[in-house]
Design a protein around this motif. Structure first.
Motif, PDB file in Angstrom:
ATOM      1  N   LYS A  46       0.850  -1.185   0.030  1.00 49.38           N
ATOM      2  CA  LYS A  46      -0.144   0.013   0.022  1.00 49.38           C
ATOM      3  C   LYS A  46       0.795   1.299   0.109  1.00 49.38           C
ATOM      4  O   LYS A  46       0.218   2.380  -0.006  1.00 49.38           O
ATOM      5  N   GLY A  47       2.183   1.262   0.199  1.00 48.93           N
ATOM      6  CA  GLY A  47       3.047   2.314   0.099  1.00 48.93           C
ATOM      7  C   GLY A  47       3.476   2.734   1.507  1.00 48.93           C
ATOM      8  O   GLY A  47       4.119   3.924   1.527  1.00 48.93           O
ATOM      9  N   PHE A  48       3.139   2.127   2.581  1.00 45.72           N
ATOM     10  CA  PHE A  48       3.480   2.393   3.745  1.00 45.72           C
ATOM     11  C   PHE A  48       4.886   1.991   3.905  1.00 45.72           C
ATOM     12  O   PHE A  48       4.885   0.783   4.240  1.00 45.72           O
ATOM     13  N   MET A  49       5.862   2.653   4.134  1.00 41.60           N
ATOM     14  CA  MET A  49       7.148   2.275   4.524  1.00 41.60           C
ATOM     15  C   MET A  49       7.479   2.432   5.651  1.00 41.60           C
ATOM     16  O   MET A  49       7.790   3.589   6.114  1.00 41.60           O
ATOM     17  N   LEU A  50       7.058   1.463   6.654  1.00 40.04           N
ATOM     18  CA  LEU A  50       7.201   1.667   8.244  1.00 40.04           C
ATOM     19  C   LEU A  50       8.417   0.732   8.692  1.00 40.04           C
ATOM     20  O   LEU A  50       8.734  -0.119   8.334  1.00 40.04           O
ATOM     21  N   SER A  51       8.962   1.264   9.834  1.00 44.16           N
ATOM     22  CA  SER A  51      10.002   0.569  10.567  1.00 44.16           C
ATOM     23  C   SER A  51       9.847  -0.721  11.201  1.00 44.16           C
ATOM     24  O   SER A  51       8.639  -1.030  11.494  1.00 44.16           O
ATOM     25  N   ASN A  52      10.600  -1.578  11.253  1.00 41.19           N
ATOM     26  CA  ASN A  52      10.446  -2.823  11.999  1.00 41.19           C
ATOM     27  C   ASN A  52      10.213  -2.630  13.621  1.00 41.19           C
ATOM     28  O   ASN A  52       9.386  -3.204  14.143  1.00 41.19           O
ATOM     29  N   ASP A  53      10.773  -1.356  14.042  1.00 42.87           N
ATOM     30  CA  ASP A  53      10.231  -0.685  15.416  1.00 42.87           C
ATOM     31  C   ASP A  53       8.799  -0.718  15.484  1.00 42.87           C
ATOM     32  O   ASP A  53       8.252  -1.162  16.453  1.00 42.87           O
ATOM     33  N   PHE A  54       8.190   0.039  14.506  1.00 39.39           N
ATOM     34  CA  PHE A  54       6.577   0.254  14.649  1.00 39.39           C
ATOM     35  C   PHE A  54       5.908  -1.309  14.539  1.00 39.39           C
ATOM     36  O   PHE A  54       5.049  -1.198  15.300  1.00 39.39           O
ATOM     37  N   TYR A  55       6.351  -2.210  13.795  1.00 44.13           N
ATOM     38  CA  TYR A  55       5.413  -3.509  13.703  1.00 44.13           C
ATOM     39  C   TYR A  55       5.773  -4.231  15.163  1.00 44.13           C
ATOM     40  O   TYR A  55       4.778  -4.601  15.503  1.00 44.13           O
ATOM     41  N   GLN A  56       7.045  -4.177  15.530  1.00 41.37           N
ATOM     42  CA  GLN A  56       7.093  -4.709  16.864  1.00 41.37           C
ATOM     43  C   GLN A  56       6.255  -3.906  17.887  1.00 41.37           C
ATOM     44  O   GLN A  56       5.717  -4.578  18.735  1.00 41.37           O
ATOM     45  N   PHE A  57       6.304  -2.701  17.981  1.00 39.75           N
ATOM     46  CA  PHE A  57       5.452  -1.978  19.078  1.00 39.75           C
ATOM     47  C   PHE A  57       4.099  -2.243  18.728  1.00 39.75           C
ATOM     48  O   PHE A  57       3.421  -2.429  19.721  1.00 39.75           O
ATOM     49  N   LEU A  58       3.640  -2.284  17.500  1.00 37.00           N
ATOM     50  CA  LEU A  58       2.196  -2.472  17.376  1.00 37.00           C
ATOM     51  C   LEU A  58       1.692  -4.139  17.686  1.00 37.00           C
ATOM     52  O   LEU A  58       0.860  -4.140  18.549  1.00 37.00           O
ATOM     53  N   PHE A  59       2.590  -4.897  17.423  1.00 36.26           N
ATOM     54  CA  PHE A  59       2.089  -6.431  17.781  1.00 36.26           C
ATOM     55  C   PHE A  59       2.587  -6.641  19.452  1.00 36.26           C
ATOM     56  O   PHE A  59       1.673  -7.403  20.062  1.00 36.26           O
ATOM     57  N   ASN A  60       3.408  -5.813  19.798  1.00 34.88           N
ATOM     58  CA  ASN A  60       3.709  -6.043  21.451  1.00 34.88           C
ATOM     59  C   ASN A  60       2.296  -5.393  22.047  1.00 34.88           C
ATOM     60  O   ASN A  60       1.674  -5.945  23.193  1.00 34.88           O
ATOM     61  N   GLU A  61       1.759  -4.369  21.641  1.00 27.26           N
ATOM     62  CA  GLU A  61       0.777  -3.690  22.382  1.00 27.26           C
ATOM     63  C   GLU A  61      -0.485  -4.499  21.900  1.00 27.26           C
ATOM     64  O   GLU A  61      -1.313  -4.690  22.808  1.00 27.26           O
ATOM     65  N   LEU A  62      -0.497  -5.085  20.862  1.00 27.33           N
ATOM     66  CA  LEU A  62      -1.729  -6.218  20.620  1.00 27.33           C
ATOM     67  C   LEU A  62      -1.736  -7.363  21.596  1.00 27.33           C
ATOM     68  O   LEU A  62      -2.863  -7.488  22.193  1.00 27.33           O
ATOM     69  N   SER A  63      -0.415  -7.589  21.565  1.00 24.92           N
ATOM     70  CA  SER A  63      -0.240  -8.836  22.670  1.00 24.92           C
ATOM     71  C   SER A  63      -0.614  -8.477  24.099  1.00 24.92           C
ATOM     72  O   SER A  63      -1.370  -9.179  24.930  1.00 24.92           O
ATOM     73  N   ARG A  64      -0.111  -7.498  24.384  1.00 27.97           N
ATOM     74  CA  ARG A  64      -0.492  -6.657  25.790  1.00 27.97           C
ATOM     75  C   ARG A  64      -1.905  -6.715  26.236  1.00 27.97           C
ATOM     76  O   ARG A  64      -2.410  -7.022  27.245  1.00 27.97           O
ATOM     77  N   ARG A  65      -2.585  -5.989  25.062  1.00 26.50           N
ATOM     78  CA  ARG A  65      -4.178  -5.734  25.343  1.00 26.50           C
ATOM     79  C   ARG A  65      -5.091  -6.753  25.368  1.00 26.50           C
ATOM     80  O   ARG A  65      -6.004  -7.061  25.800  1.00 26.50           O
ATOM     81  N   THR A  66      -4.666  -7.811  24.163  1.00 29.56           N
ATOM     82  CA  THR A  66      -5.560  -8.736  23.872  1.00 29.56           C
ATOM     83  C   THR A  66      -4.971 -10.284  24.160  1.00 29.56           C
ATOM     84  O   THR A  66      -5.793 -11.056  24.158  1.00 29.56           O
ATOM     85  N   GLY A  67      -3.716 -10.263  24.138  1.00 28.30           N
ATOM     86  CA  GLY A  67      -3.188 -11.644  24.439  1.00 28.30           C
ATOM     87  C   GLY A  67      -2.979 -12.244  23.056  1.00 28.30           C
ATOM     88  O   GLY A  67      -2.594 -13.443  23.171  1.00 28.30           O
ATOM     89  N   ILE A  68      -3.262 -11.631  22.218  1.00 24.38           N
ATOM     90  CA  ILE A  68      -3.508 -12.300  20.518  1.00 24.38           C
ATOM     91  C   ILE A  68      -2.079 -11.426  19.935  1.00 24.38           C
ATOM     92  O   ILE A  68      -1.896 -10.422  19.940  1.00 24.38           O
ATOM     93  N   MET A  69      -1.473 -12.373  19.235  1.00 19.16           N
ATOM     94  CA  MET A  69      -0.374 -11.678  18.296  1.00 19.16           C
ATOM     95  C   MET A  69      -0.538 -11.655  16.918  1.00 19.16           C
ATOM     96  O   MET A  69       0.235 -11.592  16.244  1.00 19.16           O
ATOM     97  N   ASN A  70      -1.901 -11.817  16.330  1.00 16.52           N
ATOM     98  CA  ASN A  70      -2.409 -11.696  15.233  1.00 16.52           C
ATOM     99  C   ASN A  70      -3.474 -10.493  14.921  1.00 16.52           C
ATOM    100  O   ASN A  70      -4.078 -10.231  15.928  1.00 16.52           O
ATOM    101  N   ILE A  71      -3.674 -10.087  13.706  1.00 14.96           N
ATOM    102  CA  ILE A  71      -4.568  -9.082  13.224  1.00 14.96           C
ATOM    103  C   ILE A  71      -5.666  -9.931  12.602  1.00 14.96           C
ATOM    104  O   ILE A  71      -5.731 -10.554  11.612  1.00 14.96           O
TER     105      ILE A  71
END
Length: 82
Positions: A44-69
């Protein structure tokens, strides 16, 4: 209340996003992992850092206990990014 044209545009957009989501859900699990998600965003043209993905999935895991979207979360994230 929305008009038919607004509904049609919303439906078309969600349908396109759902098909895009299914294209990257390689194991047909109904959710995508960080690798699949980063591939979609890169396409889609979003060039985001690996740190962004790590943060997103860490937050997702912390809030929901799930590591998938799931699709509903995918739509919310894409709406925010766009």
């Amino acid at each position: 209340e929305i008009s038919f044209n607004e509904f049609y545009n919303l439906f078309t957009s969600l349908n396109n996003q759902f098909n895009e989501f299914l294209d990257y859900d390689s194991d047909s699990s109904g959710s995508i992992d960080s690798r699949e998600f980063s591939a979609i965003l890169n396409k889609k043209g979003f060039m985001l850092s690996n740190d962004f993905y790590q943060f997103l999935f860490n937050e997702l895991s912390r809030r929901t206990g799930i590591m998938n979207i799931t699709f509903d979360l995918y739509v919310r994230i894409i709406a925010r990014l766009e």
